[in-house]
Design an enzyme around this catalytic site. Structure first.
Site, PDB file in Angstrom:
ATOM      1  N   LYS A 216      48.985 -28.421 -55.579  1.00 26.27           N
ATOM      2  CA  LYS A 216      47.532 -28.625 -55.563  1.00 26.27           C
ATOM      3  C   LYS A 216      47.204 -29.968 -54.894  1.00 26.27           C
ATOM      4  O   LYS A 216      47.868 -30.977 -55.158  1.00 26.27           O
ATOM      5  CB  LYS A 216      46.961 -28.585 -56.984  1.00 26.27           C
ATOM      6  CG  LYS A 216      47.082 -27.215 -57.657  1.00 26.27           C
ATOM      7  CD  LYS A 216      46.172 -26.177 -57.010  1.00 26.27           C
ATOM      8  CE  LYS A 216      46.361 -24.780 -57.581  1.00 26.27           C
ATOM      9  NZ  LYS A 216      45.727 -24.609 -58.889  1.00 26.27           N
ATOM     10  N   ARG A 250      53.257 -22.553 -63.732  1.00 25.73           N
ATOM     11  CA  ARG A 250      53.240 -21.634 -62.580  1.00 25.73           C
ATOM     12  C   ARG A 250      53.618 -22.452 -61.349  1.00 25.73           C
ATOM     13  O   ARG A 250      52.882 -23.358 -60.960  1.00 25.73           O
ATOM     14  CB  ARG A 250      51.853 -21.013 -62.418  1.00 25.73           C
ATOM     15  CG  ARG A 250      51.746 -19.952 -61.325  1.00 25.73           C
ATOM     16  CD  ARG A 250      50.329 -19.404 -61.257  1.00 25.73           C
ATOM     17  NE  ARG A 250      50.198 -18.329 -60.290  1.00 25.73           N
ATOM     18  CZ  ARG A 250      49.950 -18.509 -58.983  1.00 25.73           C
ATOM     19  NH1 ARG A 250      49.828 -19.750 -58.507  1.00 25.73           N
ATOM     20  NH2 ARG A 250      49.849 -17.484 -58.166  1.00 25.73           N
TER      21      ARG A 250
END
Length: 267
Positions: A216, A250
């Site tokens: 991210k 994840r």
């Protein structure tokens, strides 16, 4: 937590590997495409087998990108991308999750005995909501932020999680089957993302938390790098999340994450 295939002990952090059957996902879109834009079946199954060998507890399959500004594809196209894998879900010991928000795809995934439905829009459409309630299958819901909302981010997420629990309880859904994702990167400022990461315990309560932090962009704030990937930042953030109460990470780096978790949370 009891899944269709088996029960999984979530008292220590578990790893969910990512399998993106998309040409446009934000980090690894197009990974399995040939030059003629067809999918390379051998690469797909080699990736699944590698993640299993590396210690993944889940594999999260996605055929519809949900990156900012994503292009929505038809359910039939999404199912075409998923068909190869759907037909072999029971050939592997790992738990499989489907990352989708399409009713038709969710329905087919349940028919194929998927273990978990991961819906970033939290079953906001009534068809999908009613479908998972009828089947009482484990689900993952995700908080979507709103930059215009000036309320404390933890208040926003806790209220959302509570509303989700109430909504499913009314349908007699077993709320022990809900995994909660605070939605890193979904409609949140970089500062909000870092604030959530460093104070995840404020969302924990008795919830099962999934942290989707891998690669991210806000992780660039953790430490400087000239690399295009954010591997070290992703691993560091994952450990911080687990210390704050995350049950599932994840990730794109399965082997590295599994090895790191084993050192810190030995069985």
């Amino acid at each position: 937590m009891l899944f269709p295939k088996k029960e999984l002990d979530l008292s220590t952090p578990k790893v969910m590997g990512v399998l993106n059957l998309t040409p446009d996902s934000f980090f690894d879109g197009g990974k399995f495409l040939r030059k003629d834009n067809s999918f390379d079946e051998s690469k797909i199954f080699n990736s699944i087998e590698s993640m299993i060998e590396d210690g993944a507890d889940f594999i999260d399959i996605g055929a519809q990108s949900t990156k900012p500004g994503f292009t929505k594809i038809s359910p039939s196209e999404e199912l075409d991308r998923l068909g190869l894998v759907f037909d072999k879900l029971n050939d592997y010991p790992v738990l499989f999750s489907i990352d989708t928000f399409n009713y038709e795809v969710i329905k087919e995934a349940i028919n194929k005995k998927i273990d978990l439905i991961n819906n970033v829009f939290s079953f906001s459409d009534q068809e999908s909501f009613k479908l998972v309630c009828r089947n009482d299958i484990p689900i993952c819901v995700c908080h979507q932020g709103n930059p215009d909302n000036k309320e404390d981010i933890f208040s926003q997420i806790n209220l959302f999680f509570s509303d989700v629990e109430e909504k499913f309880e009314k349908e007699k859904f077993n709320t022990d089957n809900i995994i909660f994702d605070p939605g890193f990167g979904y409609g949140k400022t970089p500062f909000q993302n870092l604030k959530i990461l460093s104070n995840l315990e404020k969302l924990k309560k008795d919830r099962i938390l999934l942290a989707g932090l891998s690669q991210k962009k806000f992780l660039k704030l953790l430490f400087e790098t000239k690399d295009k990937h954010l591997n070290e930042q992703s691993l560091s953030a994952g450990i911080i999340a687990c210390l704050g109460g995350a049950n599932i990470l994840r990730v794109h780096q399965v082997r590295e994450t599994v090895n790191l978790l084993r050192n810190l949370w030995p069985k």
